[in-house]
Design an enzyme around this catalytic site. Structure first.
Site, PDB file in Angstrom:
ATOM      1  N   GLY A  71      40.363  86.344  68.595  1.00  0.00           N
ATOM      2  CA  GLY A  71      41.660  85.860  68.603  1.00  0.00           C
ATOM      3  C   GLY A  71      42.348  86.147  70.016  1.00  0.00           C
ATOM      4  N   SER A  72      43.862  86.374  70.019  1.00  0.00           N
ATOM      5  CA  SER A  72      44.724  86.524  70.765  1.00  0.00           C
ATOM      6  C   SER A  72      44.402  87.793  71.813  1.00  0.00           C
ATOM      7  CB  SER A  72      46.096  86.657  70.394  1.00  0.00           C
ATOM      8  OG  SER A  72      46.966  87.163  71.408  1.00  0.00           O
ATOM      9  N   SER A  73      44.812  87.592  73.158  1.00  0.00           N
ATOM     10  CA  SER A  73      44.608  88.459  74.133  1.00  0.00           C
ATOM     11  C   SER A  73      45.614  89.596  73.957  1.00  0.00           C
ATOM     12  CB  SER A  73      44.918  87.974  75.489  1.00  0.00           C
ATOM     13  OG  SER A  73      46.246  87.346  75.547  1.00  0.00           O
ATOM     14  N   GLY A  74      46.749  89.249  72.847  1.00  0.00           N
ATOM     15  CA  GLY A  74      47.722  90.432  72.548  1.00  0.00           C
ATOM     16  C   GLY A  74      46.962  91.474  71.740  1.00  0.00           C
TER      17      GLY A  74
END
Lengths: 151, 424
Positions: A71-74
């Site tokens: 998923g997200s790069s966060g």
């Protein structure tokens, strides 16, 4: 690959350091990859993804054993915040190396290993007591149900 | 890791404490990855803003403290100099003009604006969008980048042929100050070749279908590299934007090839580059239905919030929404937020599209989205969206059920206040 070594009901796995240090605790094992941003609550250390098998479960102070990140790069920023909020995993063991999984571990500061000589998702079960000596790349598992570990 | 003399100098602190901390993080990160060296980059896209309540305590200590902790993983506060290379800000949590519509306290909006003023003066370009490639940051083929934002990373690698891993807030901070990032993963040509062959057996044409395909595929291949063949109609920026965002949400896909279309795959042979095909997948009607069912978790058909524009809308998407709304009124029970980069909002304003949407009762926002801000209109119970990525994340982030469908179905839901979508 060599078979895992059983010593006094302990299983010992060997791998590679991702983040140094030594820590031990109860294992929390999942076969689902984990999203950081949008997949965990960084104030409580819980998994929140709708169709995740750990939904609602907290990894605070656990040895988190998981296949890897998605998923997200966060991802790293959210695991980073679990550390600032005092709800980070005590140690981490993951299978698939990616930039998200690596950076997330680095900024969480929790001892972390990967590239183990056996699949940790098979060998380790939720509730087992796991010691991660990341500096030496050693994982020591004490099975929760003693009878099960007899071999 | 092997360092050049210039990198060694930074690590030794000869270029100041901020670059020293940045190199220290790149060393820890590079060694965690197993990288052998760093690579020079002149294109960084990261998250440098301070727009959430959780960073308030750090903001009180000053923006050097914010950058030191959150962008360099340094507990010691170091003075942050100007960025060494081209750097831009991705999406933020707050629309600088419409924060009150979002429901965001004035104080938080002021915090973001002062952060932008500070970091803007250090050379961080405030594009404030998840799609920097729509508003002036379009890397060339082979260019080494350090980008965050999973939907932008997959676009950068696959559609533009530039090279980046999915970086994070800390690694992009370090890259911006040093012009370096670990030479690992997608920076290396051998790691960019296909692993899975995907035969698309049903027509995939509109953005809803590109989203469904991406959502189904990401969950199966996770972080592997699919090569797509078959019935992919008229590929375009907006279709790849939705496809990639979906594949990077259900899985961790950072690269794919479409032979004959994407730049590193003139044909199927080049896409695989001699790699053994480790998996063959078929996408047919049943797979399409599965993705659709997995994305639609709502059951109540009264819709009170319609969200359009994740990843941020292209101008032709704004035009389509404006056209569908022209001369009509949204249901009094339903709000609609349309998201687009601020630079494109200027164009939409100039063209009259913003007025057409506003006359119908909708709002055109920039800088943010509901998943990033964690704000939807107050009292929202059921959401409708054209984005597979938002449909994946909003139930977790806002704890609300979501309908996923075409732009037309979503606009229809806005006009009637009822969800009448479905798989056609």
């Amino acid at each position: 690959m060599t078979a895992a070594v059983h010593v006094n009901n302990k299983i010992v796995l060997h791998g590679r350091k991702v983040v140094g240090g030594v820590a031990e605790g109860e294992a929390l094992v999942t076969r689902d990859t984990i999203s950081g941003w949008g997949g965990i609550n960084e104030r409580e250390g819980t998994v929140i993804e709708r169709r995740h098998e750990l939904r609602g479960v907290s990894f605070k102070d656990k040895v988190l054993v998981f296949p890897g990140a998605k998923g997200s790069s966060g991802y790293s920023a959210y695991f980073h915040m679990t550390r600032l909020n005092g709800v980070a995993p005590k140690a981490m063991i993951f299978v698939k190396m990616t930039t998200k999984a690596a950076l997330g571990a680095v900024v969480t500061h929790s001892p972390t290993v990967t590239d183990l000589d056996q699949d940790p998702l098979t060998v380790i079960e939720t509730g087992d007591w796991v010691k991660v000596d990341a500096d030496r790349g050693i994982v020591e598992i004490t099975k929760r149900v003693q009878a099960k570990s007899a071999s | 890791m092997k360092l050049t003399d210039a990198e060694r100098a930074m690590l030794d602190g000869r270029d100041g404490p901020a670059k020293q901390k940045a190199m220290d993080l790149l060393m820890r990160y590079g060694e965690a990855l197993g990288a052998e060296r760093l690579v020079a980059t002149n294109n960084v896209a990261g998250a440098f803003n301070a727009s959430t309540p959780s960073v308030r305590a750090l903001v009180a200590k000053g923006f050097d403290a914010v950058f030191s902790e959150l962008n360099l993983d340094s507990q010691e506060v170091v003075p942050i100099p100007k960025m060494a290379v081209n750097t831009c800000q991705l999406i933020t949590g707050i629309d600088n003009d419409k924060w009150r519509t979002q429901g965001i306290p004035d104080e938080l909006a002021a915090q973001q604006k002062s952060a932008e003023k500070h970091f803007g003066a250090l050379g961080i370009n405030m594009f404030a969008t998840c799609t920097p490639y729509q508003v002036g940051n379009v890397p060339v083929k082979g260019e080494h980048c350090a980008w965050m934002e999973s939907s932008a990373v997959i676009y950068c690698n696959s559609v533009l042929g530039a090279r980046t891993n999915t970086e994070g807030k800390e690694s992009t901070g370090a890259a911006a100050l040093t012009g370096r990032i670990p030479y690992w993963g997608y920076h290396i040509a051998d790691n960019r070749r296909g692993t899975h062959l995907v035969e698309v057996d049903v027509e995939v044409d509109d953005i809803m279908d590109y989203g469904l395909l991406g959502y189904w595929l990401g969950e199966i291949v996770q972080e592997e590299i699919p090569v797509l063949t078959g019935k992919l109609s008229r590929p375009s920026l907006i279709k790849f934007k939705h496809f990639g965002a979906a594949a990077a949400s259900s899985g961790g896909v950072e690269m794919y090839h479409v032979p004959g279309v994407t730049p590193e795959a003139r044909d199927r042979d080049e896409a695989f580059g001699g790699n053994k095909i480790v998996g063959k997948l078929r996408y047919g009607a049943a797979e399409r239905k599965l993705a659709y069912d997995n994305l639609n978790c709502a059951s109540e058909r009264d819709v009170d919030f319609v969200m359009l524009g994740c990843p941020h809308n292209a101008i032709e998407q704004i035009w389509l929404i404006a056209s569908l709304l022209e001369g009509k009124k949204l249901s009094s029970n339903t709000q609609m937020w349309v998201h687009t980069p601020r630079a494109l909002r200027e164009v939409a304003e100039r063209n009259g599209y913003v007025k057409m949407i506003e006359d119908a009762g909708g709002v055109v926002m920039s800088d943010t989205c509901p998943a990033i801000s964690r704000y939807a209109p107050k009292g929202t119970r059921v959401i409708a969206t054209d984005s597979a990525k938002q449909a994946h994340y909003l139930p977790a982030i806002l704890n609300l059920p979501v309908w996923f469908g075409t732009v037309k179905q979503c606009v229809e839901a806005g006009l009637t206040g009822r969800w009448n979508g479905g798989l056609q």
